[in-house]
Write a protein that holds these residues in place. Sequence first.
Motif, short mmCIF file in Angstrom:
data_model
loop_
_atom_site.label_atom_id
_atom_site.label_comp_id
_atom_site.label_asym_id
_atom_site.label_seq_id
_atom_site.Cartn_x
_atom_site.Cartn_y
_atom_site.Cartn_z
N CYS A 83 14.06 9.86 -8.15
CA CYS A 83 14.54 8.91 -7.36
C CYS A 83 15.87 8.80 -7.57
O CYS A 83 16.53 8.79 -8.87
N ASN A 84 16.74 8.60 -6.44
CA ASN A 84 18.21 8.51 -6.56
C ASN A 84 18.50 7.46 -5.62
O ASN A 84 17.81 7.06 -4.72
N TYR A 85 19.47 6.77 -5.97
CA TYR A 85 19.97 5.48 -5.39
C TYR A 85 21.38 5.53 -5.00
O TYR A 85 22.25 6.23 -5.52
N SER A 86 21.94 4.91 -4.03
CA SER A 86 23.03 4.74 -3.61
C SER A 86 23.50 3.32 -3.61
O SER A 86 22.87 2.33 -2.98
N TYR A 87 24.31 2.99 -4.38
CA TYR A 87 24.90 1.65 -4.82
C TYR A 87 26.08 1.56 -5.49
O TYR A 87 26.11 2.58 -6.42
N GLY A 88 27.01 0.90 -5.34
CA GLY A 88 28.54 0.92 -5.96
C GLY A 88 28.41 0.61 -7.41
O GLY A 88 29.14 1.36 -8.10
N ALA A 89 27.30 -0.36 -7.86
CA ALA A 89 27.32 -0.52 -9.39
C ALA A 89 26.09 -0.08 -9.85
O ALA A 89 25.38 0.40 -8.93
N THR A 90 25.72 -0.46 -11.07
CA THR A 90 24.42 -0.15 -11.26
C THR A 90 23.41 -1.15 -11.22
O THR A 90 23.42 -2.45 -11.47
N PRO A 91 22.49 -0.99 -10.21
CA PRO A 91 21.68 -1.87 -9.90
C PRO A 91 20.29 -2.01 -10.83
O PRO A 91 20.31 -1.08 -11.87
N TYR A 92 19.40 -3.13 -11.02
CA TYR A 92 18.32 -3.07 -11.49
C TYR A 92 17.56 -1.96 -11.16
O TYR A 92 17.44 -1.80 -9.76
N LEU A 93 16.69 -1.31 -11.63
CA LEU A 93 15.96 -0.25 -11.33
C LEU A 93 14.38 -0.61 -11.68
O LEU A 93 14.28 -0.88 -12.84
N PHE A 94 13.46 -0.27 -10.91
CA PHE A 94 12.07 -0.37 -11.09
C PHE A 94 11.24 0.91 -10.43
O PHE A 94 11.67 1.63 -9.66
N TRP A 95 10.07 0.86 -11.36
CA TRP A 95 9.16 1.88 -10.76
C TRP A 95 7.81 1.11 -10.56
O TRP A 95 7.36 0.70 -11.41
N TYR A 96 7.16 1.22 -9.35
CA TYR A 96 5.80 0.45 -9.15
C TYR A 96 4.85 1.49 -8.80
O TYR A 96 5.25 2.60 -8.08
N VAL A 97 3.59 1.22 -9.01
CA VAL A 97 2.42 2.41 -8.55
C VAL A 97 1.57 1.35 -7.70
O VAL A 97 1.36 0.35 -7.87
N GLN A 98 1.05 2.17 -6.86
CA GLN A 98 0.07 1.53 -5.79
C GLN A 98 -0.98 2.66 -5.66
O GLN A 98 -1.09 3.54 -5.15
N SER A 99 -2.21 2.07 -6.48
CA SER A 99 -3.32 2.82 -6.47
C SER A 99 -4.16 2.75 -5.08
O SER A 99 -3.93 1.29 -4.12
N PRO A 100 -4.84 3.29 -4.52
CA PRO A 100 -5.65 3.22 -3.10
C PRO A 100 -6.28 2.11 -2.90
O PRO A 100 -6.95 1.45 -4.00
N GLY A 101 -5.83 1.29 -2.11
CA GLY A 101 -6.51 0.10 -1.71
C GLY A 101 -5.88 -1.13 -2.57
O GLY A 101 -6.54 -2.18 -2.58
N GLN A 102 -5.03 -1.01 -3.40
CA GLN A 102 -4.59 -1.83 -4.16
C GLN A 102 -2.87 -2.45 -3.89
O GLN A 102 -2.26 -1.84 -3.12
N GLY A 103 -2.46 -3.61 -4.68
CA GLY A 103 -1.17 -4.10 -4.38
C GLY A 103 -0.40 -3.06 -5.38
O GLY A 103 -0.70 -2.13 -5.75
N LEU A 104 1.00 -3.57 -5.63
CA LEU A 104 1.81 -2.86 -6.48
C LEU A 104 1.75 -3.26 -8.01
O LEU A 104 1.83 -4.60 -8.20
N GLN A 105 1.91 -2.47 -8.87
CA GLN A 105 1.85 -2.59 -10.25
C GLN A 105 3.18 -2.21 -10.91
O GLN A 105 3.36 -0.96 -10.88
N LEU A 106 3.69 -3.15 -11.67
CA LEU A 106 4.97 -2.68 -12.28
C LEU A 106 4.81 -1.77 -13.44
O LEU A 106 4.05 -1.98 -14.26
N LEU A 107 5.36 -0.36 -13.37
CA LEU A 107 5.35 0.38 -14.26
C LEU A 107 6.39 0.16 -15.53
O LEU A 107 6.18 0.01 -16.41
#
Lengths: 113, 114
Positions: A23-47
């Motif tokens: 994962c690479n991001y483009s932003y002037g400062a350090t943003p907050y960073l997240f990883w989420y997982v989406q299993s088939p047929g499911q919503g997003l879960q925060l990792l």
Amino acid sequence: AQSVTQPDIHITVSEGASLELRCNYSYGATPYLFWYVQSPGQGLQLLLKYFSGDTLVQGIKGFEAEFKRSQSSFNLRKPSVHWSDAAEYFCAVEPGGYNKLIFGAGTRLAVHP
Amino acid sequence: SAVISQKPSRDICQRGTSLTIQCQVDSQVTMMFWYRQQPGQSLTLIATANQGSEATYESGFVIDKFPISRPNLTFSTLTVSNMSPEDSSIYLCSVEERAGNTIYFGEGSWLTVV
């Protein structure tokens, strides 16, 4: 403009193998960073998430991610993948103070037995 | 973490009709958001649902198409108006949990327009 790049659209690994999702991001400062997982047929879960401090963060399900300011990267890793890890993984950034997430395109992980 | 419930979880809708999606949170939250995930795509923010005032829409999304209500700190609705097949998507409600400065998502509402 702020953006998030996940270079790998699909990744296939064998069960028990190690995993790294980029994962690479483009932003002037350090943003907050997240990883989420989406299993088939499911919503997003925060990792896991990174706001500041220790650049190696631990998450749920044995995942970890490392923030590297010099590379504007926040790669997700797992030392040994399980078949249940097959899912779509999204990296997201929240440019500080705006409470809005900008998502990468996602990486679909397949796990071979 | 906040528990977010969305209704309906799935629906098949006729072209030209409208559908309202409900989002209920088990605790009071300041920020509530609505995202869209088109088939095979990533998530895009539709709008921020503001309690007691009009929602704030992102570029490309308008109130006439996606009216949003936020009557209190635990509930919001998103209406998808005059639906076309292009509106077939997953619509996700999310909230910011201030204590942890983290954004959580509901399970999503999977809409298919035929």
